[in-house]
Design a protein around this motif. Sequence first.
Motif, mmCIF file in Angstrom:
data_model
loop_
_atom_site.group_PDB
_atom_site.id
_atom_site.type_symbol
_atom_site.label_atom_id
_atom_site.label_comp_id
_atom_site.label_asym_id
_atom_site.label_seq_id
_atom_site.Cartn_x
_atom_site.Cartn_y
_atom_site.Cartn_z
ATOM 1 N N LYS A 62 30.633 61.893 119.479
ATOM 2 C CA LYS A 62 29.875 60.651 119.349
ATOM 3 C C LYS A 62 30.814 59.455 119.356
ATOM 4 C CE LYS A 62 26.075 62.407 116.606
ATOM 5 N NZ LYS A 62 25.352 62.245 115.349
ATOM 6 N N SER A 63 30.231 58.314 119.667
ATOM 7 C CA SER A 63 30.988 57.078 119.548
ATOM 8 C C SER A 63 30.883 56.581 118.103
ATOM 9 C CB SER A 63 30.435 56.019 120.504
ATOM 10 O OG SER A 63 29.121 55.666 120.125
ATOM 11 N N PHE A 64 31.719 55.624 117.774
ATOM 12 C CA PHE A 64 31.694 55.060 116.427
ATOM 13 C C PHE A 64 30.354 54.385 116.164
ATOM 14 C CE2 PHE A 64 32.443 51.574 113.436
ATOM 15 C CZ PHE A 64 32.927 52.286 112.364
ATOM 16 N N GLY A 65 29.831 53.685 117.162
ATOM 17 C CA GLY A 65 28.535 53.015 117.013
ATOM 18 C C GLY A 65 27.408 54.009 116.785
ATOM 19 N N GLY A 66 27.427 55.140 117.496
ATOM 20 C CA GLY A 66 26.415 56.167 117.299
ATOM 21 C C GLY A 66 26.472 56.765 115.910
ATOM 22 N N SER A 67 27.677 57.013 115.438
ATOM 23 C CA SER A 67 27.829 57.545 114.076
ATOM 24 C C SER A 67 27.402 56.519 113.038
ATOM 25 C CB SER A 67 29.279 57.954 113.833
ATOM 26 O OG SER A 67 29.622 59.015 114.669
ATOM 27 N N LEU A 68 27.678 55.250 113.309
ATOM 28 C CA LEU A 68 27.265 54.196 112.394
ATOM 29 C C LEU A 68 25.743 54.098 112.332
ATOM 30 C CD1 LEU A 68 28.295 51.921 110.556
ATOM 31 C CD2 LEU A 68 28.191 50.411 112.530
ATOM 32 N N LEU A 69 25.071 54.223 113.468
ATOM 33 C CA LEU A 69 23.600 54.219 113.485
ATOM 34 C C LEU A 69 23.034 55.423 112.736
ATOM 35 C CD1 LEU A 69 22.723 53.010 117.074
ATOM 36 C CD2 LEU A 69 22.326 51.829 114.926
ATOM 37 N N ASP A 70 23.666 56.597 112.904
ATOM 38 C CA ASP A 70 23.222 57.783 112.162
ATOM 39 C C ASP A 70 23.340 57.561 110.661
ATOM 40 O OD1 ASP A 70 22.633 59.094 114.487
ATOM 41 O OD2 ASP A 70 24.457 60.327 114.479
ATOM 42 N N PHE A 71 24.449 56.953 110.239
ATOM 43 C CA PHE A 71 24.637 56.672 108.814
ATOM 44 C C PHE A 71 23.592 55.691 108.313
ATOM 45 C CE2 PHE A 71 26.347 53.762 105.600
ATOM 46 C CZ PHE A 71 26.457 54.646 104.551
ATOM 47 N N LEU A 72 23.306 54.638 109.083
ATOM 48 C CA LEU A 72 22.311 53.655 108.647
ATOM 49 C C LEU A 72 20.921 54.268 108.573
ATOM 50 C CD1 LEU A 72 23.540 50.484 110.543
ATOM 51 C CD2 LEU A 72 23.762 51.003 108.109
ATOM 52 N N ARG A 73 20.576 55.163 109.516
ATOM 53 C CA ARG A 73 19.287 55.854 109.446
ATOM 54 C C ARG A 73 19.213 56.709 108.190
ATOM 55 N NH1 ARG A 73 20.075 57.741 115.011
ATOM 56 N NH2 ARG A 73 19.517 55.957 116.274
ATOM 57 N N PHE A 74 20.318 57.404 107.867
ATOM 58 C CA PHE A 74 20.361 58.221 106.656
ATOM 59 C C PHE A 74 20.233 57.348 105.412
ATOM 60 C CE2 PHE A 74 23.067 59.678 103.166
ATOM 61 C CZ PHE A 74 22.378 60.823 102.809
ATOM 62 N N PHE A 75 20.898 56.203 105.424
ATOM 63 C CA PHE A 75 20.905 55.314 104.264
ATOM 64 C C PHE A 75 19.520 54.737 104.006
ATOM 65 C CE2 PHE A 75 21.913 51.272 102.115
ATOM 66 C CZ PHE A 75 22.647 51.780 101.066
ATOM 67 N N VAL A 76 18.763 54.422 105.072
ATOM 68 C CA VAL A 76 17.455 53.795 104.930
ATOM 69 C C VAL A 76 16.356 54.818 104.656
ATOM 70 C CG1 VAL A 76 15.718 52.453 106.180
ATOM 71 C CG2 VAL A 76 18.109 51.836 106.347
ATOM 72 N N ARG A 77 16.537 56.051 105.156
ATOM 73 C CA ARG A 77 15.506 57.073 105.030
ATOM 74 C C ARG A 77 15.240 57.417 103.562
ATOM 75 N NH1 ARG A 77 17.678 61.895 107.735
ATOM 76 N NH2 ARG A 77 18.597 62.308 105.719
ATOM 77 N N LYS A 78 13.984 57.697 103.253
ATOM 78 C CA LYS A 78 13.627 58.111 101.896
ATOM 79 C C LYS A 78 14.228 59.490 101.642
ATOM 80 C CE LYS A 78 9.856 58.945 98.805
ATOM 81 N NZ LYS A 78 8.484 59.351 98.658
ATOM 82 N N LYS A 79 14.915 59.609 100.546
ATOM 83 C CA LYS A 79 15.602 60.851 100.233
ATOM 84 C C LYS A 79 14.837 61.641 99.181
ATOM 85 C CE LYS A 79 19.848 58.447 101.157
ATOM 86 N NZ LYS A 79 19.134 57.242 101.518
ATOM 87 N N THR A 80 14.895 62.944 99.303
ATOM 88 C CA THR A 80 14.312 63.828 98.314
ATOM 89 C C THR A 80 15.463 64.453 97.541
ATOM 90 O OG1 THR A 80 12.576 64.317 99.891
ATOM 91 C CG2 THR A 80 12.727 65.728 97.974
ATOM 92 N N TYR A 81 15.500 64.197 96.277
ATOM 93 C CA TYR A 81 16.587 64.715 95.457
ATOM 94 C C TYR A 81 16.148 65.995 94.766
ATOM 95 C CZ TYR A 81 18.750 60.192 96.122
ATOM 96 O OH TYR A 81 19.311 59.096 96.684
ATOM 97 N N TYR A 82 17.014 66.953 94.787
ATOM 98 C CA TYR A 82 16.776 68.200 94.073
ATOM 99 C C TYR A 82 17.841 68.310 93.003
ATOM 100 C CZ TYR A 82 13.952 69.199 98.135
ATOM 101 O OH TYR A 82 13.019 69.126 99.127
ATOM 102 N N GLY A 83 17.417 68.606 91.820
ATOM 103 C CA GLY A 83 18.373 68.733 90.734
ATOM 104 C C GLY A 83 17.662 68.620 89.404
ATOM 105 N N SER A 84 18.428 68.536 88.352
ATOM 106 C CA SER A 84 17.848 68.558 87.018
ATOM 107 C C SER A 84 17.080 67.281 86.699
ATOM 108 C CB SER A 84 18.949 68.770 85.982
ATOM 109 O OG SER A 84 19.892 67.718 86.091
ATOM 110 N N GLY A 85 17.300 66.199 87.423
ATOM 111 C CA GLY A 85 16.580 64.962 87.156
ATOM 112 C C GLY A 85 15.257 64.867 87.884
#
Length: 121
Positions: A74-97
């Motif tokens: 991937k290019s740096f820009g593509g990886s940066l877009l992937d990171f931003l999509r991950f950062f904005v996406r609603k996350k489901t946390y699994y754990g004791s909390g």
Amino acid sequence: MNDDIRAGLVPKTTKSKVMLTKYLTKYRFFGIIAVFFSSMVIGMAFGSLRYVFVVFCLVIFMICTAGSPSDPRKSFGGSLLDFLRFFVRKKTYYGSGNVDCADYLKKEEDKREAKKRKKEK
């Protein structure tokens, strides 16, 4: 001796890029030309800062088309877009909390206590 080499399709990711120089691919060369002319047209609105804007656009283009440090496909820009999509996406946390985990732990505790009460009887 078995010299049977099976030829198959080569995946796109393993094909070599068309290089014009050591660090300049065909894609980046035509991209630099396109970014230069488009930033010159857009830069007319900035007046005397047009050339600064053109240089800024070219530098940003070179950075975004450089290789990604974590994924060479991937290019740096593509990886940066992937990171931003991950950062904005609603996350489901699994754990004791998590509420689901708390419910599960409560049920398990109830089962253990039920076993203890059954043994005591």
